[in-house]
Scaffold this motif. Structure first.
Motif, PDB file in Angstrom:
ATOM      1  N   PRO A 225      -6.323   3.509  -4.167  1.00  0.00           N
ATOM      2  CA  PRO A 225      -6.415   1.893  -4.422  1.00  0.00           C
ATOM      3  C   PRO A 225      -6.494   0.313  -3.330  1.00  0.00           C
ATOM      4  O   PRO A 225      -5.619   1.655  -1.851  1.00  0.00           O
ATOM      5  CB  PRO A 225      -5.444   0.981  -5.302  1.00  0.00           C
ATOM      6  CG  PRO A 225      -4.741   2.199  -5.564  1.00  0.00           C
ATOM      7  CD  PRO A 225      -4.713   3.736  -4.786  1.00  0.00           C
ATOM      8  N   HIS A 226      -7.245   0.384  -2.735  1.00  0.00           N
ATOM      9  CA  HIS A 226      -7.632  -0.469  -1.522  1.00  0.00           C
ATOM     10  C   HIS A 226      -8.511  -1.701  -1.107  1.00  0.00           C
ATOM     11  O   HIS A 226      -9.524  -1.499  -2.093  1.00  0.00           O
ATOM     12  CB  HIS A 226      -8.142   0.513   0.287  1.00  0.00           C
ATOM     13  CG  HIS A 226      -9.387   0.549  -0.428  1.00  0.00           C
ATOM     14  ND1 HIS A 226      -9.952   1.692  -1.612  1.00  0.00           N
ATOM     15  CD2 HIS A 226     -11.180   0.795   0.596  1.00  0.00           C
ATOM     16  CE1 HIS A 226     -10.935   2.021  -1.517  1.00  0.00           C
ATOM     17  NE2 HIS A 226     -11.548   1.162  -0.435  1.00  0.00           N
ATOM     18  N   THR A 227      -8.360  -2.344  -0.619  1.00  0.00           N
ATOM     19  CA  THR A 227      -9.721  -3.104  -0.213  1.00  0.00           C
ATOM     20  C   THR A 227      -9.832  -3.558   0.974  1.00  0.00           C
ATOM     21  O   THR A 227      -9.442  -3.154   2.476  1.00  0.00           O
ATOM     22  CB  THR A 227      -8.396  -5.370  -0.109  1.00  0.00           C
ATOM     23  OG1 THR A 227      -7.265  -5.181   0.873  1.00  0.00           O
ATOM     24  CG2 THR A 227      -7.758  -5.115  -1.271  1.00  0.00           C
TER      25      THR A 227
ATOM     26  N   GLU B 221      -9.050  -5.151  -4.772  1.00  0.00           N
ATOM     27  CA  GLU B 221      -9.202  -3.796  -4.977  1.00  0.00           C
ATOM     28  C   GLU B 221      -9.403  -2.958  -5.602  1.00  0.00           C
ATOM     29  O   GLU B 221     -10.398  -3.440  -6.546  1.00  0.00           O
ATOM     30  CB  GLU B 221      -7.267  -3.871  -5.595  1.00  0.00           C
ATOM     31  CG  GLU B 221      -6.890  -2.541  -5.363  1.00  0.00           C
ATOM     32  CD  GLU B 221      -4.928  -2.543  -6.951  1.00  0.00           C
ATOM     33  OE1 GLU B 221      -5.803  -1.986  -7.554  1.00  0.00           O
ATOM     34  OE2 GLU B 221      -4.035  -2.481  -5.972  1.00  0.00           O
TER      35      GLU B 221
ATOM     36  N   ASP C  22       1.190  -1.385  -0.301  1.00  0.00           N
ATOM     37  CA  ASP C  22       0.236  -0.201   0.307  1.00  0.00           C
ATOM     38  C   ASP C  22       0.999   1.302   0.068  1.00  0.00           C
ATOM     39  O   ASP C  22       0.774   2.171  -0.640  1.00  0.00           O
ATOM     40  CB  ASP C  22      -0.744  -0.658   1.055  1.00  0.00           C
ATOM     41  CG  ASP C  22      -1.998   0.866   1.433  1.00  0.00           C
ATOM     42  OD1 ASP C  22      -2.463   1.674   0.341  1.00  0.00           O
ATOM     43  OD2 ASP C  22      -1.955   2.035   2.163  1.00  0.00           O
TER      44      ASP C  22
ATOM     45  N   TRP D 279      -4.744  -9.913  -6.213  1.00  0.00           N
ATOM     46  CA  TRP D 279      -5.884  -9.347  -6.348  1.00  0.00           C
ATOM     47  C   TRP D 279      -6.518  -8.650  -4.953  1.00  0.00           C
ATOM     48  O   TRP D 279      -7.583  -7.576  -4.563  1.00  0.00           O
ATOM     49  CB  TRP D 279      -7.328  -8.930  -7.325  1.00  0.00           C
ATOM     50  CG  TRP D 279      -6.706  -8.438  -8.343  1.00  0.00           C
ATOM     51  CD1 TRP D 279      -6.323  -9.413  -9.564  1.00  0.00           C
ATOM     52  CD2 TRP D 279      -5.794  -7.140  -9.340  1.00  0.00           C
ATOM     53  NE1 TRP D 279      -5.751  -8.257 -11.666  1.00  0.00           N
ATOM     54  CE2 TRP D 279      -5.765  -7.127 -10.990  1.00  0.00           C
ATOM     55  CE3 TRP D 279      -6.643  -5.531  -8.669  1.00  0.00           C
ATOM     56  CZ2 TRP D 279      -4.967  -6.038 -11.698  1.00  0.00           C
ATOM     57  CZ3 TRP D 279      -5.671  -4.901  -9.506  1.00  0.00           C
ATOM     58  CH2 TRP D 279      -5.429  -4.613 -10.418  1.00  0.00           C
TER      59      TRP D 279
END
Length: 692
Positions: free
Chosen positions: A612-614, A658, A467, A494
């Motif tokens: 971008p993150h999850t 993501e 990250d 992903w």
């Protein structure tokens, strides 16, 4: 009256047999002739005497020539002496029938005999690691990070995978920002809580079968006549063995040998070496999983030798094992007290003090007594100021109570003394990243992971290194995501959620038909204007109902949220502001009962970019209902597929993949977010999975 006939009368009556002539012309008595040569009374007596004499001489011969092993026969009979009094009687029968417990003296005697037969000399056993974070083999004898795919809480409730309960608490409690550590799983992320926080309740071993060697913590048994090494080296984590092999060419041979070397801690003082056999016998019971008998055996030893630290430490370990078996916090608290007693006795060896207090701190953390554990570890560091592993543990204890500043100071001290300490590096890097010092965090996270040191191979560190690299525009982030995937921390490059249930269908975008929640989707789309109007009525900044996103996910811009349900719980005050919207959702438990999700309004102002993150889990899907959508400039990417919202339409995606958001329009964007359970989760899983 005629006399009665009986055998006695018949015996007294003399009958003279008639004489007969045999073939040789010799007269013999008829009775003898009739029998072909029978015995007279005198001859019968004579033969009886002969046989008796033969029996006597046979017995003498058997004894004289040792033809029968009488000791062996008597030894076999001793197996029925269950109460240890030297004979077989009614009390023995009660024990054998299970009506009475076997005395501790008998259990100890049998354990001694078995130990003497199977282990003629003290056999080196695995040492208690200097690092209270055990090896990551998931005996797990209990890794504080736990296994996010198979964690269980202290009440025995299933946390992941709906498997049979074990006696452990869930570890690695993540929230919306993966990698955060929290004692209360699923509490909302804020600037204060996006820190390096731990839930270090150690994962313990399932109750062993009666005839199976339990995977309990082994206690080393030093040779009585050999002075064991004082310093112990933490065991290598099982998951790191392949990596060490892969990188063997890059590491000096002496360094590999040093990592693999294990030394026994010295747990017995001079006096305890004289009673080592008794301690070994009691310990054998514990290692066999006979924890009740082990507790009684060690209690007996403590009464006999009240000043023996090793006997009291054994009692604490046995009580600890019994607490596991009974699922008893009270028994565990008793063990914690006994650990303290053992550490404070005179003549305790340094290694026993270290092992005892570390175990005490670990179990205090398991019960959620973080400040008590912190005090125990502070005492340890005072006693052993040169032990960097203990300082690392102390840093963890500070993080557990949310004191990042103190933890940071501890890790700075460790790195000043041991600049290559990988455990300290990953934690220090994580703290820097929580302070939004992105560039500064990268070298610490990267070097710590590359060290391969125990405690560094953790999905959170891979996640945050990737990250940080992404935020710096460095594409090598995906190399670290790939490595995290190969290490088993991520489902794919992903899909990087860390609270997963295996086997669930995984795809970034879903259709309403795919989910099976067609009725909910239709209700949202039919009533989107009602929902929009209520949302706009509470958007006035002066009401304070919309709060800024505080998960540190924005690169820039303004992003506000107004929550109606959190972790399956209704926010009553919020719903009173939008009663029609909440009323529409009441009959959809797949949404309102989703303990791993939220239901909320989300407003994003122009000029906003979300990194971008999850999300934290693959157990939910996320629905976005478009309420106010500008014509252009608003888009969302999930994996490599970018889409746009439409007013009155629902978009569904799996936020464990993501995703990234841009708001480059001229006016605000307003959507309604509804999280729902993944449709493949069973009802039992939905009821027992922990909240997030």
């Amino acid at each position: 009256m005629a006399p009665r006939k009986n055998f006695r009368n018949q015996a007294k009556k003399e009958v003279k047999p008639a004489a007969v002539v045999n073939k040789n012309g010799v007269k013999v008595e008829a009775s003898v002739a009739a029998s072909g040569g029978g015995f007279s009374g005198t001859k019968i007596f004579t033969w009886f005497m002969v046989l008796a004499l033969l029996g006597v001489w046979s017995s003498v011969a058997v004894v004289w020539f040792d033809l029968v092993d009488y000791d062996n026969v008597i030894g076999k009979l001793s197996a029925y002496d269950a109460d240890g009094d030297g004979d077989f009687d009614v009390e023995d029968a009660k024990v054998l029938l299970g009506l009475k417990e076997r005395p501790v003296s008998v259990l100890l005697r049998e354990a001694k005999e078995e130990y003497a037969v199977k282990e003629p000399a003290a056999v080196p056993l695995p040492p208690i690691s200097d690092d209270f974070i055990p090896d990551d083999s998931r005996d797990e004898a209990t890794h504080p990070y736990g296994d996010e795919n198979n964690a269980i809480d202290t009440k025995g409730e299933l946390v992941e995978k709906a498997q049979p309960q074990q006696t452990v608490e869930e570890s690695k409690q993540y929230n919306n920002q993966p990698g955060s550590y929290n004692n209360q799983p699923g509490s909302p992320e804020t600037k204060e809580t996006v820190q390096l926080r731990y839930n270090a309740e150690a994962e313990s071993v399932p109750e062993p079968e009666a005839d199976v060697e339990p995977e309990v913590e082994s206690v080393p048994e030093p040779e009585a006549d050999v002075e064991p090494e004082v310093e112990s080296v933490p065991e290598l984590e099982a998951e790191f063995v392949p990596e060490l092999k892969e990188n063997a060419e890059d590491q000096p041979k002496d360094k590999l040998k040093e990592k693999a070397k294990k030394k026994k801690p010295k747990l017995l003082n001079k006096f305890e070496k004289t009673i080592k056999t008794e301690i070994d016998a009691a310990e054998k019971l514990r290692k066999k999983g006979k924890v009740e008998e082990a507790v009684r055996a060690f209690e007996t030893l403590v009464l006999q030798y009240p000043q023996s630290p090793r006997c009291r430490y054994g009692k604490a370990l046995a009580e600890d094992g019994l607490a596991e078996k009974m699922l008893s916090n009270d028994m565990l608290q008793k063990a914690i007290g006994t650990y303290k007693e053992a550490s404070e006795l005179p003549n305790a060896t340094p290694d026993l003090i270290k092992a005892t207090l570390k175990k005490r701190a670990e179990r205090q953390q398991f019960l959620g007594r973080m400040r008590g554990a912190l005090a125990t570890l502070e005492k340890l560091v005072q006693i052993f100021p040169e032990d960097m592993a203990l300082k690392n543990d102390l840093g963890v204890a500070h993080l557990l109570i949310g004191d990042n500043n103190s933890a940071k100071r501890v890790y700075e001290e460790v790195l000043a003394t041991a600049p290559s300490d990988g455990f300290a590096k990953v934690h220090y890097g994580f703290i820097l990243k929580s302070e939004n010092k992105i560039a500064e965090s990268i070298p610490f996270l990267r070097d710590g992971l590359e060290s391969g040191d125990p405690g560094t191979d953790d999905g959170r560190f891979y996640f945050h290194l990737g990250d940080a690299l992404q935020r710096m525009g460095d594409d090598s982030a995906y190399k670290w995501y790939e490595r995290g995937h190969q290490r088993g921390h991520f489902a794919s490059v992903w899909q990087r959620s860390l609270y997963n249930v295996d086997g669930l269908k995984a795809q970034p975008w879903w259709t309403p038909k795919d989910t099976g929640y067609m009725d909910l989707v239709k209700t949202l789309e039919r009533n989107w204007r009602i929902i929009r109007d209520e949302a706009q009525s509470v958007m006035d900044r002066t009401t304070g109902l919309f709060v800024p996103e505080e998960e540190n996910l924005r690169e820039k811009g303004e992003w506000g949220q107004f929550t109606l349900w959190q972790q399956g719980k209704k926010a009553g005050e919020s719903c009173r502001s939008v009663p029609k919207t909440c009323g529409l959702l009441e009959r959809y438990p797949e949404a309102t009962g989703c303990k791993r999700g939220q239901i909320k309004f989300s407003v994003m102002q122009p000029g906003t970019h979300v990194w971008p993150h999850t999300g934290p889990t693959n157990c939910r899907l996320r629905m976005h209902l478009g309420l106010v959508i500008p014509k252009t400039g608003c888009k969302i990417r999930c994996t490599n597929d970018t889409r746009a919202w439409e007013e009155g339409k629902v978009l569904i995606f799996d936020d464990s993949f993501e995703h990234e958001v841009w708001q480059d329009a001229d006016s605000y964007r307003l959507i309604f977010i509804v999280d729902v359970w993944h449709p493949e989760l069973t009802q039992y899983q939905r009821q027992t999975l922990s909240p997030i």
